[in-house]
Design an enzyme around this catalytic site. Structure first.
Site, PDB file in Angstrom:
ATOM      1  N   ASN A  21       0.855  -1.181   0.000  1.00  0.00           N
ATOM      2  CA  ASN A  21       0.000   0.000   0.000  1.00  0.00           C
ATOM      3  C   ASN A  21       0.897   1.239   0.000  1.00  0.00           C
ATOM      4  O   ASN A  21       1.448   1.597   1.042  1.00  0.00           O
ATOM      5  CB  ASN A  21      -0.917  -0.037   1.232  1.00  0.00           C
ATOM      6  CG  ASN A  21      -1.794   1.205   1.337  1.00  0.00           C
ATOM      7  OD1 ASN A  21      -1.824   2.026   0.404  1.00  0.00           O
ATOM      8  ND2 ASN A  21      -2.498   1.355   2.436  1.00  0.00           N
ATOM      9  N   TRP A  22       0.995   1.868  -1.160  1.00  0.00           N
ATOM     10  CA  TRP A  22       1.886   3.036  -1.272  1.00  0.00           C
ATOM     11  C   TRP A  22       1.230   4.310  -0.745  1.00  0.00           C
ATOM     12  O   TRP A  22       1.813   5.398  -0.824  1.00  0.00           O
ATOM     13  CB  TRP A  22       2.347   3.209  -2.730  1.00  0.00           C
ATOM     14  CG  TRP A  22       3.197   2.057  -3.209  1.00  0.00           C
ATOM     15  CD1 TRP A  22       3.772   1.102  -2.414  1.00  0.00           C
ATOM     16  CD2 TRP A  22       3.564   1.733  -4.555  1.00  0.00           C
ATOM     17  NE1 TRP A  22       4.465   0.198  -3.200  1.00  0.00           N
ATOM     18  CE2 TRP A  22       4.358   0.573  -4.508  1.00  0.00           C
ATOM     19  CE3 TRP A  22       3.295   2.307  -5.802  1.00  0.00           C
ATOM     20  CZ2 TRP A  22       4.887  -0.039  -5.660  1.00  0.00           C
ATOM     21  CZ3 TRP A  22       3.812   1.721  -6.956  1.00  0.00           C
ATOM     22  CH2 TRP A  22       4.606   0.567  -6.872  1.00  0.00           C
ATOM     23  N   LYS A  23      -0.007   4.183  -0.242  1.00  0.00           N
ATOM     24  CA  LYS A  23      -0.733   5.321   0.341  1.00  0.00           C
ATOM     25  C   LYS A  23      -0.542   6.564  -0.538  1.00  0.00           C
ATOM     26  O   LYS A  23      -0.634   6.466  -1.760  1.00  0.00           O
ATOM     27  CB  LYS A  23      -0.261   5.547   1.788  1.00  0.00           C
ATOM     28  CG  LYS A  23      -0.369   4.276   2.649  1.00  0.00           C
ATOM     29  CD  LYS A  23      -0.237   4.523   4.129  1.00  0.00           C
ATOM     30  CE  LYS A  23      -0.350   3.224   4.896  1.00  0.00           C
ATOM     31  NZ  LYS A  23      -0.464   3.366   6.327  1.00  0.00           N
ATOM     32  N   HIS A 108      -9.977   1.340   4.707  1.00  0.00           N
ATOM     33  CA  HIS A 108      -8.696   1.524   5.404  1.00  0.00           C
ATOM     34  C   HIS A 108      -8.914   2.491   6.568  1.00  0.00           C
ATOM     35  O   HIS A 108      -9.674   3.462   6.449  1.00  0.00           O
ATOM     36  CB  HIS A 108      -7.627   2.063   4.437  1.00  0.00           C
ATOM     37  CG  HIS A 108      -6.252   1.977   5.026  1.00  0.00           C
ATOM     38  ND1 HIS A 108      -5.817   2.860   5.985  1.00  0.00           N
ATOM     39  CD2 HIS A 108      -5.248   1.097   4.832  1.00  0.00           C
ATOM     40  CE1 HIS A 108      -4.580   2.522   6.350  1.00  0.00           C
ATOM     41  NE2 HIS A 108      -4.215   1.452   5.661  1.00  0.00           N
ATOM     42  N   GLU A 186      -5.823  -4.710  10.416  1.00  0.00           N
ATOM     43  CA  GLU A 186      -4.783  -3.722  10.709  1.00  0.00           C
ATOM     44  C   GLU A 186      -5.178  -2.982  11.990  1.00  0.00           C
ATOM     45  O   GLU A 186      -5.966  -2.007  11.926  1.00  0.00           O
ATOM     46  CB  GLU A 186      -4.662  -2.706   9.581  1.00  0.00           C
ATOM     47  CG  GLU A 186      -4.306  -3.306   8.242  1.00  0.00           C
ATOM     48  CD  GLU A 186      -3.713  -2.260   7.300  1.00  0.00           C
ATOM     49  OE1 GLU A 186      -2.560  -2.440   6.912  1.00  0.00           O
ATOM     50  OE2 GLU A 186      -4.388  -1.281   6.974  1.00  0.00           O
ATOM     51  N   SER A 235       3.040  -2.021  10.668  1.00  0.00           N
ATOM     52  CA  SER A 235       4.494  -2.010  10.932  1.00  0.00           C
ATOM     53  C   SER A 235       5.197  -3.291  10.491  1.00  0.00           C
ATOM     54  O   SER A 235       6.150  -3.741  11.147  1.00  0.00           O
ATOM     55  CB  SER A 235       4.770  -1.746  12.417  1.00  0.00           C
ATOM     56  OG  SER A 235       4.233  -0.503  12.797  1.00  0.00           O
ATOM     57  N   GLY A 256       2.611  -0.881   4.507  1.00  0.00           N
ATOM     58  CA  GLY A 256       2.593   0.537   4.156  1.00  0.00           C
ATOM     59  C   GLY A 256       3.996   1.069   3.942  1.00  0.00           C
ATOM     60  O   GLY A 256       4.634   0.840   2.912  1.00  0.00           O
ATOM     61  N   GLY A 257       4.512   1.756   4.958  1.00  0.00           N
ATOM     62  CA  GLY A 257       5.789   2.470   4.852  1.00  0.00           C
ATOM     63  C   GLY A 257       6.941   1.676   4.251  1.00  0.00           C
ATOM     64  O   GLY A 257       7.698   2.194   3.417  1.00  0.00           O
TER      65      GLY A 257
HETATM   66  P1  13P Z   1       2.613   0.518   7.943  1.00  0.00           P
HETATM   67  O1  13P Z   1       3.155  -0.764   7.330  1.00  0.00           O
HETATM   68  O2  13P Z   1       3.385   1.724   7.549  1.00  0.00           O
HETATM   69  O3  13P Z   1       2.417   0.351   9.417  1.00  0.00           O
HETATM   70  O4  13P Z   1       1.149   0.726   7.321  1.00  0.00           O
HETATM   71  C1  13P Z   1       0.217  -0.270   7.472  1.00  0.00           C
HETATM   72  C2  13P Z   1      -0.932   0.081   6.616  1.00  0.00           C
HETATM   73  O5  13P Z   1      -1.692   0.964   6.946  1.00  0.00           O
HETATM   74  C3  13P Z   1      -1.070  -0.651   5.350  1.00  0.00           C
HETATM   75  O6  13P Z   1      -2.324  -0.467   4.787  1.00  0.00           O
END
Ligand code: 13P
Length: 275
Positions: A21-23, A108, A186, A235, A256-257
């Protein structure tokens, strides 16, 4: 142009799923560069994981073109409407299908809470989007997760059950057989960008998911387990990915990150492949 008739048989091999997820982290050119590097890696390296990438709306089309034939699926981060029409600013399911987007993330926590400039989304709206997926070709990744406050007041299971059952429109038994349904757990308190972030213990996550699935099965009278795949998100990195993915109820991860650089993604893929 994309070949929209091309077979997508390579998808959903029933192995580990890794969703990136590149947000709103990456610009369009950065998304193109990362998608090119990941497609190259996927073509050149034997792997069994189902890889799914979810770029920002603006990057969907160029990324879709780069993923063609690379064994990687495309996911949108949300949808607004079903059919094209007079809906200024809206992203339609039809448009996503046209660019061979296979998945869409729904609910989300960053959307549920209205964290961006947007309006918060509730379970009822999310269930309408889920129904759009059931009618069309998109497969939903329904995100659920309790806040720290809900967790502290002992409401975790209640919240997860509501988000799952209402999100699916209280009818998991009506899900068409052709659909791949992901439920992504999540916990909001475990997401890396959360200021009060806490570490989620893999074994405890597995226990919560087991209880949730039992409760949802009882309430819906359906063998929901056979219909959905479970992802864990919060995370995830190269040191912990294998411990989450090796839990009995967990079929993959939503990252995510750590999914925004090629070296980090491939390090995680190597770990999950080796588990
Ligand atoms: P992180 O991996 O940065 O904690 O993000 C999780 C997330 O929200 C994926 O959708």
């Amino acid at each position: 142009m994309l070949d929209i008739n091309k077979s997508d048989d390579y998808l959903s091999k029933g192995n580990n799923t890794v969703v990136c997820n590149w947000k709103a982290y990456l610009g369009v050119q950065e998304s193109i560069d990362l998608a090119s590097a990941l497609s190259k890696w996927s073509r050149e390296n034997e792997h069994s994981s189902d890889i799914i990438v979810s770029p920002s709306h603006a990057s969907l089309y160029p990324v879709a073109k780069l993923l063609e034939g690379a064994g990687i699926s495309l996911c949108a981060q949300n949808i607004d409407i079903e059919k094209p029409g007079a809906y200024t600013g809206a992203l339609s399911a039809d448009l996503l299908e046209e660019i061979r987007c296979k998945y869409v993330m729904l609910g989300h926590s960053e959307i549920r809470s209205g964290k961006s400039l947007g309006v918060p989304e509730d379970d009822s709206l999310i269930s309408k989007k889920f129904a759009v997926c059931m009618r069309g070709k998109l497969n939903p990744i329904l995100c659920i997760g309790e806040t720290m406050q809900e967790r502290s007041s002992g409401k975790t299971l209640e919240v997860l059950k509501r988000q799952t059952l209402v999100g699916m429109g209280k009818m998991p038994d009506k899900i068409p057989a052709s659909k791949t349904i992901y439920l992504a757990y999540e916990p909001v308190w475990a997401i890396s960008s959360n200021k009060t972030k806490e570490t989620a213990i893999p074994d405890q996550i597995n226990k919560i998911v087991t209880k949730l699935l039992d409760a949802v099965e009882k309430e819906s009278g359906t063998n929901i387990l056979s219909r959905i795949k479970i992802l864990y998100g919060g995370s995830v990195d190269s040191r912990n990915i294998a411990s989450y993915a090796s839990q009995s109820e967990i079929d993959g991860v939503l990252i995510g990150g750590m999914s925004t650089s090629i070296s980090k993604i491939t390090a995680m893929l190597k770990e999950i492949e080796a588990k």
